[in-house]
Scaffold this motif. Structure first.
Motif, PDB file in Angstrom:
ATOM      1  N   GLY A 136       8.159   7.865  -2.159  1.00  0.00           N
ATOM      2  CA  GLY A 136       7.398   7.932  -3.402  1.00  0.00           C
ATOM      3  C   GLY A 136       8.290   7.968  -4.627  1.00  0.00           C
ATOM      4  N   LYS A 137       7.702   7.615  -5.739  1.00  0.00           N
ATOM      5  CA  LYS A 137       8.379   7.679  -7.028  1.00  0.00           C
ATOM      6  C   LYS A 137       7.602   8.644  -7.920  1.00  0.00           C
TER       7      LYS A 137
ATOM      8  N   LYS B 285       8.964  17.882  -2.403  1.00  0.00           N
ATOM      9  CA  LYS B 285       8.985  18.590  -1.125  1.00  0.00           C
ATOM     10  C   LYS B 285       7.860  18.085  -0.219  1.00  0.00           C
ATOM     11  N   CYS B 286       6.676  17.887  -0.810  1.00  0.00           N
ATOM     12  CA  CYS B 286       5.536  17.388  -0.033  1.00  0.00           C
ATOM     13  C   CYS B 286       5.811  15.992   0.514  1.00  0.00           C
ATOM     14  N   LEU B 287       6.387  15.127  -0.321  1.00  0.00           N
ATOM     15  CA  LEU B 287       6.701  13.769   0.117  1.00  0.00           C
ATOM     16  C   LEU B 287       7.706  13.793   1.261  1.00  0.00           C
ATOM     17  N   THR B 288       8.730  14.615   1.103  1.00  0.00           N
ATOM     18  CA  THR B 288       9.776  14.697   2.130  1.00  0.00           C
ATOM     19  C   THR B 288       9.212  15.193   3.449  1.00  0.00           C
TER      20      THR B 288
ATOM     21  N   MET C 108       4.781   2.839  -0.738  1.00  0.00           N
ATOM     22  CA  MET C 108       5.358   3.855  -1.619  1.00  0.00           C
ATOM     23  C   MET C 108       4.276   4.451  -2.507  1.00  0.00           C
ATOM     24  N   LEU C 109       4.275   5.773  -2.595  1.00  0.00           N
ATOM     25  CA  LEU C 109       3.315   6.469  -3.457  1.00  0.00           C
ATOM     26  C   LEU C 109       3.886   6.610  -4.860  1.00  0.00           C
TER      27      LEU C 109
ATOM     28  N   ALA D  10      -3.772  15.487  -0.864  1.00  0.00           N
ATOM     29  CA  ALA D  10      -3.915  14.228  -1.597  1.00  0.00           C
ATOM     30  C   ALA D  10      -3.122  13.112  -0.928  1.00  0.00           C
ATOM     31  N   VAL D  11      -1.898  13.413  -0.509  1.00  0.00           N
ATOM     32  CA  VAL D  11      -1.054  12.416   0.158  1.00  0.00           C
ATOM     33  C   VAL D  11      -1.712  11.956   1.461  1.00  0.00           C
ATOM     34  N   LYS D  12      -2.254  12.898   2.233  1.00  0.00           N
ATOM     35  CA  LYS D  12      -2.944  12.546   3.480  1.00  0.00           C
ATOM     36  C   LYS D  12      -4.120  11.619   3.209  1.00  0.00           C
ATOM     37  N   LEU D  13      -4.897  11.935   2.173  1.00  0.00           N
ATOM     38  CA  LEU D  13      -6.075  11.127   1.861  1.00  0.00           C
ATOM     39  C   LEU D  13      -5.685   9.738   1.380  1.00  0.00           C
ATOM     40  N   ILE D  14      -4.658   9.646   0.552  1.00  0.00           N
ATOM     41  CA  ILE D  14      -4.193   8.345   0.060  1.00  0.00           C
ATOM     42  C   ILE D  14      -3.747   7.466   1.225  1.00  0.00           C
ATOM     43  N   GLN D  15      -2.988   8.054   2.137  1.00  0.00           N
ATOM     44  CA  GLN D  15      -2.523   7.302   3.308  1.00  0.00           C
ATOM     45  C   GLN D  15      -3.702   6.886   4.189  1.00  0.00           C
ATOM     46  N   LEU D  16      -4.680   7.767   4.299  1.00  0.00           N
ATOM     47  CA  LEU D  16      -5.865   7.492   5.104  1.00  0.00           C
ATOM     48  C   LEU D  16      -6.663   6.328   4.533  1.00  0.00           C
ATOM     49  N   GLU D  17      -6.780   6.288   3.220  1.00  0.00           N
ATOM     50  CA  GLU D  17      -7.597   5.270   2.564  1.00  0.00           C
ATOM     51  C   GLU D  17      -6.967   3.883   2.619  1.00  0.00           C
ATOM     52  N   GLU D  18      -5.674   3.800   2.855  1.00  0.00           N
ATOM     53  CA  GLU D  18      -5.009   2.493   2.877  1.00  0.00           C
ATOM     54  C   GLU D  18      -5.517   1.645   4.036  1.00  0.00           C
TER      55      GLU D  18
END
Length: 239
Positions: A32-33, A23-26, A1-2, A122-130
């Motif tokens: 995300g919260k 909208k981006c999360l969906t 979860m972001l 940003a969401v793509k990068l966060i997911q990538l870094e995990e």
């Protein structure tokens, strides 16, 4: 979860930014919260005193109390990997934002289009870094190092020395063997004796790879053009 924070003293702006973030999360199928703040001091207190964690913060630069610039500087030790998107109507702040290693700068006069794209990236990068982890296993210890936390790996005699967020770890393997075991495109050779996680490369300057942790590593002449090409290809593909 972001975990995303939205901070702006303008209540209408907060609702608009929250709506775009949701909208981006969906659309990225991410959970995300989103926590809203109308007072920058409250955001700073939650992070510094109550240890709130955020992956992404949308910050208005010009706010009463602590400005967006001041918050970004103060929270860096507590949230070293947080992505910050600055939102402002004054373009001259972009230079200062760059110096603070801000993820993106979004002008208010193009908020709908630019903020949506910035949050998506940003969401793509966060997911990538995990990503995954590198495991060091011997007869006496088992150590699991998240790949996203590894800054670089260097040859150290018969060992490979891994510099990561939590410190330095050594494994009795060749650099080439560790590279094969990592088996991920984020790690690239910048010299015969050094592998770097390109996620942590901030810039290439004067033949050096400047990392997020403040260190600078020399790139050999033989590798310089290839390193630049690999970085451009990687971010062009993933962002």
């Amino acid at each position: 979860m972001l975990h995303i924070a939205v901070c702006d003293d303008d209540h209408t702006a907060v609702e608009i930014h929250k709506k775009i973030a949701q909208k981006c999360l969906t659309e990225s199928r991410s959970t995300g919260k989103i926590t809203a703040y109308h007072d920058s001091d409250n955001l700073l207190y939650d992070i510094m005193e109550d240890n709130f964690f955020f992956d992404l913060i949308l910050l208005d630069i010009e706010m009463p109390g602590n400005t967006g610039m001041e918050i970004a500087e103060k929270i860096k030790p507590s949230l070293p990997n947080v992505k910050i998107i600055f939102i402002t109507s004054h373009i001259e702040y972009a230079i200062d934002a760059f110096e603070l290693s801000i993820f993106r700068y979004v002008p208010k006069n193009d908020i709908e289009k630019r903020l949506y794209a910035a949050i998506q990236d940003a969401v793509k990068l966060i997911q990538l870094e995990e990503g995954k982890s590198y495991i060091i296993q011997t007869s006496s210890r088992l150590e699991k190092i998240p790949c996203k936390e590894i800054y670089y790996i260097i040859r150290d005699g018969k060992n490979a020395s891994i510099s990561a967020f939590g410190g330095v770890s050594k494994v009795r393997k060749s650099l080439q063997q560790v590279y094969r075991e990592l088996d991920t495109e984020e790690f690239i050779y910048i010299d015969r004796g050094c592998i770097v996680n390109l996620i942590h490369i901030m810039q290439i300057k004067d033949g050096m790879a400047v990392l997020k942790n403040g260190e600078s590593l020399p790139i050999s002449r033989a590798h310089l053009q290839e390193v630049k090409a690999q970085i451009n290809h990687y971010w062009g593909t993933h962002i």
